[in-house]
Scaffold this active site. Structure first.
Site, mmCIF file in Angstrom:
data_model
loop_
_atom_site.group_PDB
_atom_site.id
_atom_site.type_symbol
_atom_site.label_atom_id
_atom_site.label_comp_id
_atom_site.label_asym_id
_atom_site.label_seq_id
_atom_site.Cartn_x
_atom_site.Cartn_y
_atom_site.Cartn_z
ATOM 1 N N HIS A 92 31.523 -17.350 -59.483
ATOM 2 C CA HIS A 92 32.532 -18.222 -60.091
ATOM 3 C C HIS A 92 33.660 -18.557 -59.113
ATOM 4 O O HIS A 92 34.711 -19.031 -59.515
ATOM 5 C CB HIS A 92 33.102 -17.565 -61.347
ATOM 6 N N ASP A 155 40.042 -15.671 -69.218
ATOM 7 C CA ASP A 155 39.679 -16.658 -70.235
ATOM 8 C C ASP A 155 38.156 -16.796 -70.358
ATOM 9 O O ASP A 155 37.633 -16.983 -71.451
ATOM 10 C CB ASP A 155 40.288 -18.014 -69.899
ATOM 11 N N GLU A 267 49.457 -18.468 -74.078
ATOM 12 C CA GLU A 267 49.101 -19.389 -73.006
ATOM 13 C C GLU A 267 49.682 -20.758 -73.341
ATOM 14 O O GLU A 267 50.264 -20.949 -74.413
ATOM 15 C CB GLU A 267 47.582 -19.481 -72.801
#
Length: 524
Positions: A92, A155, A267
């Site tokens: 990632h 997340d 957030e």
């Protein structure tokens, strides 16, 4: 046993000779004693960013930490020190950080995903011992069966334990519990210095423990981690509020993070256009009536959204609806544009997966992702917003811009993670993430991608020079850029490199102590 070890070392020597040769001898799987080495794969030479493509000469699929130890111990003892090694989890990364040009990529997902739990009694801690190659989603699924869960998250959960701990690991819980690296009790690390497997903690081999956490894969490979757990709620009250003023938006965010006994997650993001509003609403299971006027291309109107969550522990007899109402009464959002929904704890934490599946179904997941993440001092967050708007066109931006506060005192000072200097006693800083996508099939090919990267580099450089911002998941094209990134912490970082990886075997894709990154292939 001794004969087998001799054979293994002879085979490894042949491997190193082949890697140091200008010719690639590894064209098919090869038996190097107990090591499962494969030729390079497309997966090993790419990542989520799809910007850089560094092809390794071989891929190691370890069946145990011992395989990694055998490889690193031989490389550290060899005078043929050209070979580098990168640990790759779920891939990632954005800028090839987990790649190894002409070296060896260690596929950490090949390690067995062993997870063992310890449930503490009254007043005692609970924790999980988990493989560095296991994904956070696996730990969540298994821990929930026991009514437990880690305290701090990212997340996106389909990434590995070792990968996030090598950076920091942040999400909306970080203001309350700190990043994931602040919630680790113990690590098992294979060092590059001698290929030793070391169990370390804040009280045992603490220098290695702190170096590896946030260490960008430079000092050792995390093969196991002991993660702190807490009681898991059954449900979450998930709330979103919308704003048309940036100052009010940040003021309310700071209000929420000042209430850690009431709020469990905070957030926020910028709503630039209809696409960004829709994209962030896929996982939010409520019919929001927010349909604002985004203005025109020459005169755009920008909006902002705060999302916060409160855990619902049914046995605590807390009326969560009343609690959310009491919290929201203190906020200054646009009137009537506050929306709440109750979801399971699992669905809340796994919310980005729904967005991923939607993008995959549209062919928009495996595209370029020229992301930029930064930590910004509180004093500079308004100027940072202006800098973003000067370099982004709201009408054609595709993706998400995250902005939310963190608290400094929740971060350890001895790890390798880099935060901006505050210049004051203010504990608040912000994380800003420009999470945009660039699809070649929609016209963003090589030149377009390079222009986006140039703009992001300008934003990062300007924010660093004027506002004291620091990149998170950093990418710097030159050693001088890395020196500036670490600032006064550079000497400690470099000393740790000399101590734990003196031959600079590990983490070549970061480009911090690279031995040479020639023949890099750029995305077209």
């Amino acid at each position: 046993m001794e004969v087998a070890m001799v054979c293994t070392r002879v085979n490894l020597l042949l491997l190193i000779l082949s890697l140091c040769s200008p010719y690639k001898f590894i064209q098919s799987p090869m038996d190097f004693g107990p090591l499962n080495l494969l030729p390079t794969t497309t997966e090993a030479s790419s990542d989520f960013g799809r910007i850089l493509f560094h092809s390794p000469s071989a891929v190691l699929k370890p069946q145990s930490p011992r395989d990694i130890s055998l490889l690193l111990s031989f490389l550290s003892a060899s005078s043929l020190s050209k070979v580098t090694v990168a640990a790759r989890g779920a891939g990632h990364s954005i800028h090839g950080q987990a790649q190894a040009l002409d070296g060896i990529v260690v596929d950490m997902c090949s390690l067995p995903s062993q997870i063992e739990f310890y449930r503490g009694g009254e007043g005692d801690i609970s924790y999980a011992d988990v493989s560095g190659g296991a994904m956070w989603i696996e730990l969540l699924e298994q821990s929930l069966k026991l009514g437990l869960a880690p305290r701090s998250w990212t997340d996106y959960l389909y990434i590995t334990i070792g990968g996030t701990l090598s950076n920091a690991g942040i999400s909306g819980q970080a203001f309350k519990h700190g990043p994931q690296i602040s919630n680790v009790l113990q690590l098992e690390v294979v060092t590059a210095g001698r290929g030793e497997t070391v169990t370390c903690s804040p009280t045992k081999d603490a220098e290695l423990f702190n170096a590896v956490l946030g260490g960008l894969g430079q000092f050792g490979i995390i093969t196991r981690a002991r993660i702190l757990l807490q009681e898991a709620p059954l449900k979450v009250k998930w709330t979103r509020a919308f704003y048309d003023d940036f100052g009010t938006f940040t003021k309310d965010q700071e209000l929420l993070v000042s209430m850690p006994d009431l709020v469990d997650y905070v957030e926020g993001f910028i709503v630039l256009n209809k696409q960004s509003l829709h994209g962030t609403s896929i996982a939010f299971p409520a019919n929001m009536g927010f349909n604002p006027d985004f203005g025109t291309k020459s005169s755009p109107k920008i909006y902002y959204c705060i999302e916060f969550a409160v855990h619902d522990y049914e046995h605590k007899n807390t009326n969560v609806d009343q609690l959310v109402e009491a919290i929201s009464m203190q906020m200054s959002h646009i009137g009537s544009h506050l929306y709440s929904v109750e979801v399971s704890y699992f669905d809340f934490l796994n919310r980005v997966r729904m967005e991923e599946m939607s993008l995959r179904s549209s062919g928009l997941w495996e595209v370029h992702h020229p992301w930029l993440n930064m930590f910004v001092p509180k004093a500079g967050i308004s100027d940072l917003r202006d800098l973003l708007m000067d370099n982004i066109s709201p009408d054609n931006f595709k993706g998400l811009i995250l902005i939310y506060p963190l608290l400094r005192h929740k971060w350890g000072t001895n790890t390798s993670a880099v935060l901006p200097d505050s210049g004051s006693t203010d504990q608040v800083m912000y994380v800003v993430g420009i999470l945009r996508s660039a699809n070649p099939e929609e016209g963003c090919s090589h030149d377009c991608l390079q222009e986006l990267l140039r703009r992001h580099r300008h934003i990062a450089d300007t924010a660093g020079a004027r506002l004291g911002a620091k990149q998170y998941l950093a990418h710097h094209p030159t050693p001088a850029g890395w020196h500036q990134h670490f600032g006064p912490r550079w000497e400690r970082f470099a000393d740790r490199k000399v101590r734990f990886d003196p031959l600079s075997i590990l983490g070549p894709g970061q480009g911090i102590f690279a031995k040479g990154n020639k023949n890099v292939v750029y995305a077209s």
